[in-house]
Design an enzyme around this catalytic site. Sequence first.
Site, PDB file in Angstrom:
ATOM      1  CG  ASP A  96      33.085  35.033  37.969  1.00 51.13           C
ATOM      2  OD1 ASP A  96      33.353  34.030  37.118  1.00 51.13           O
ATOM      3  OD2 ASP A  96      33.482  35.964  37.906  1.00 51.13           O
ATOM      4  CG  HIS A 192      40.863  36.940  36.632  1.00 52.98           C
ATOM      5  ND1 HIS A 192      41.247  35.470  36.701  1.00 52.98           N
ATOM      6  CD2 HIS A 192      39.504  36.807  36.125  1.00 52.98           C
ATOM      7  CE1 HIS A 192      40.347  34.813  36.456  1.00 52.98           C
ATOM      8  NE2 HIS A 192      39.253  35.530  36.215  1.00 52.98           N
ATOM      9  N   GLY A 193      42.159  40.905  36.112  1.00 53.50           N
ATOM     10  CA  GLY A 193      42.474  42.237  36.763  1.00 53.50           C
ATOM     11  C   GLY A 193      42.968  43.216  35.763  1.00 53.50           C
ATOM     12  CG  HIS A 228      37.049  33.178  33.268  1.00 56.62           C
ATOM     13  ND1 HIS A 228      36.544  33.417  34.607  1.00 56.62           N
ATOM     14  CD2 HIS A 228      36.314  32.139  32.843  1.00 56.62           C
ATOM     15  CE1 HIS A 228      35.798  32.563  34.727  1.00 56.62           C
ATOM     16  NE2 HIS A 228      35.359  31.698  33.826  1.00 56.62           N
ATOM     17  CB  ALA A 230      37.782  38.412  28.068  1.00 54.14           C
TER      18      ALA A 230
HETATM   19  P1  13P Z   1      38.667  40.822  33.938  1.00 53.05           P
HETATM   20  O1  13P Z   1      39.348  41.118  35.081  1.00 53.05           O
HETATM   21  O2  13P Z   1      39.554  40.852  32.760  1.00 53.05           O
HETATM   22  O3  13P Z   1      37.698  41.640  33.600  1.00 53.05           O
HETATM   23  O4  13P Z   1      38.103  39.312  33.952  1.00 53.05           O
HETATM   24  C1  13P Z   1      36.875  39.098  34.823  1.00 53.05           C
HETATM   25  C2  13P Z   1      36.551  37.732  34.935  1.00 53.05           C
HETATM   26  O5  13P Z   1      37.139  36.781  34.163  1.00 53.05           O
HETATM   27  C3  13P Z   1      35.516  37.376  35.792  1.00 53.05           C
HETATM   28  O6  13P Z   1      35.357  35.947  36.018  1.00 53.05           O
HETATM   29  O1  G3H Z   2      37.464  36.713  38.275  1.00 52.47           O
HETATM   30  C1  G3H Z   2      37.219  37.529  39.227  1.00 52.47           C
HETATM   31  C2  G3H Z   2      36.310  38.523  39.321  1.00 52.47           C
HETATM   32  O2  G3H Z   2      36.660  39.526  38.672  1.00 52.47           O
HETATM   33  C3  G3H Z   2      35.459  38.673  40.346  1.00 52.47           C
HETATM   34  O3  G3H Z   2      36.391  39.429  41.230  1.00 52.47           O
HETATM   35  O4  G3H Z   2      36.241  38.260  43.592  1.00 52.47           O
HETATM   36  O5  G3H Z   2      36.963  40.679  43.382  1.00 52.47           O
HETATM   37  O6  G3H Z   2      34.527  39.780  42.980  1.00 52.47           O
HETATM   38  P1  G3H Z   2      35.927  39.433  42.803  1.00 52.47           P
HETATM   39 ZN    ZN Z   3      37.283  34.990  36.083  1.00 55.50          ZN
END
Ligand code: 13P
Ligand code: G3H
Ligand code: ZN
Length: 326
Positions: A96, A192-193, A228, A230
């Site tokens: 990822d 994200h988040g 992403h 999501a």
């Molecule tokens: P969320 O933070 O909405 O769960 O997204 C995760 C993500 O896109 C990981 O690549």
């Molecule tokens: O998009 C980011 C993912 O939620 C991964 O998060 O870099 O804290 O492992 P991380």
């Molecule tokens: Zn992501």
Amino acid sequence: MTTVAKYSELRLVNTKGMFMQAMEDRYAIPAYNFNNMEQLQAIIMGCSESRSPVILQCSGGAIKYMNPTLLRSMVKGAVEMMADLHGHVPVALHLDHGDSFELCRSCIDSGFSSVMIDGSHHSFEANSGLTKKVVDYAHVRDVTVEGELGVLSGVEDEVSSELSHYTKPSEVEEFVARTSVDSLAISIGTSHGAYKFKLRPGEEPPSLRFDILEEIERRIPGFPIVLHGASTVMPEYVAMINKFGGKMEEAVGIPEEQLRRAARSAVCKINIDSDGRLAITATIRKVFAEKPGEFDPRKYLGPARDELIKMIKYKNEHVLGSAGRA
Ligand code: 13P
Ligand code: G3H
Ligand code: ZN
């Protein structure tokens, strides 16, 4: 010339067949992030019980946290566990938000069946050049590659961005043609988040930009799109966290109905990390609040894992539509 895929030693598959099926039958493959054994067990159990194909997904930070050598053995074990539980569930291992060619190459060499090269912070030229370099290395090894156009706000694997920039539909044909990527992550209003929108009391989250998604679908018909950021930021877990000593009052995510609509479109992969984190944190907080004398990790990580299994089954069955497809 294609060399023997390294990931076949781990009995993984790449995402090609998964996406083809998802596109044809109009559902989305879940990509669940994991950082430890309990999350990995929960993903395997949740997807085996709901008969859902699955993408196991980890960021560069997650790989460091677990140790790459241990991760490889954990995934090998996880796929064997899946075969014991239910023989025919396809499992992919995906990097990822890979941020460099070197990271993508080391993941491919150690057995990942799919990688994301996230050049979305670069110019179009630099992004397409970097993505093409990864594709060239990956495709001869039968590994699939996800690229990204447009920037999501929030944290993207240690890179944080205040602003989101929607994907420009006018760029997608050129990007796909130049790079030969297998799927494309786009920015249409997710982030994200756990704090995706700043809402006033009583205000609903704004709609995703389905108009942009439709325009992209029109320009690259049948091409797998990735969403992403999501997570729904499931209100029941936020409430539990707040009830048992946490502080996440403003947390809000993407409404389920919008994700269902996306899953019926060309969106073939939906990324979920934050909801898993919330399910675990809420459960552990509850155990600690109700049993302050508990100090056996199995007594709080076990219930957290059970809750995550429940959440994954729910998502597969009621949001992504991936349940029963394997
Ligand atoms: P969320 O933070 O909405 O769960 O997204 C995760 C993500 O896109 C990981 O690549
Ligand atoms: O998009 C980011 C993912 O939620 C991964 O998060 O870099 O804290 O492992 P991380
Ligand atoms: Zn992501």
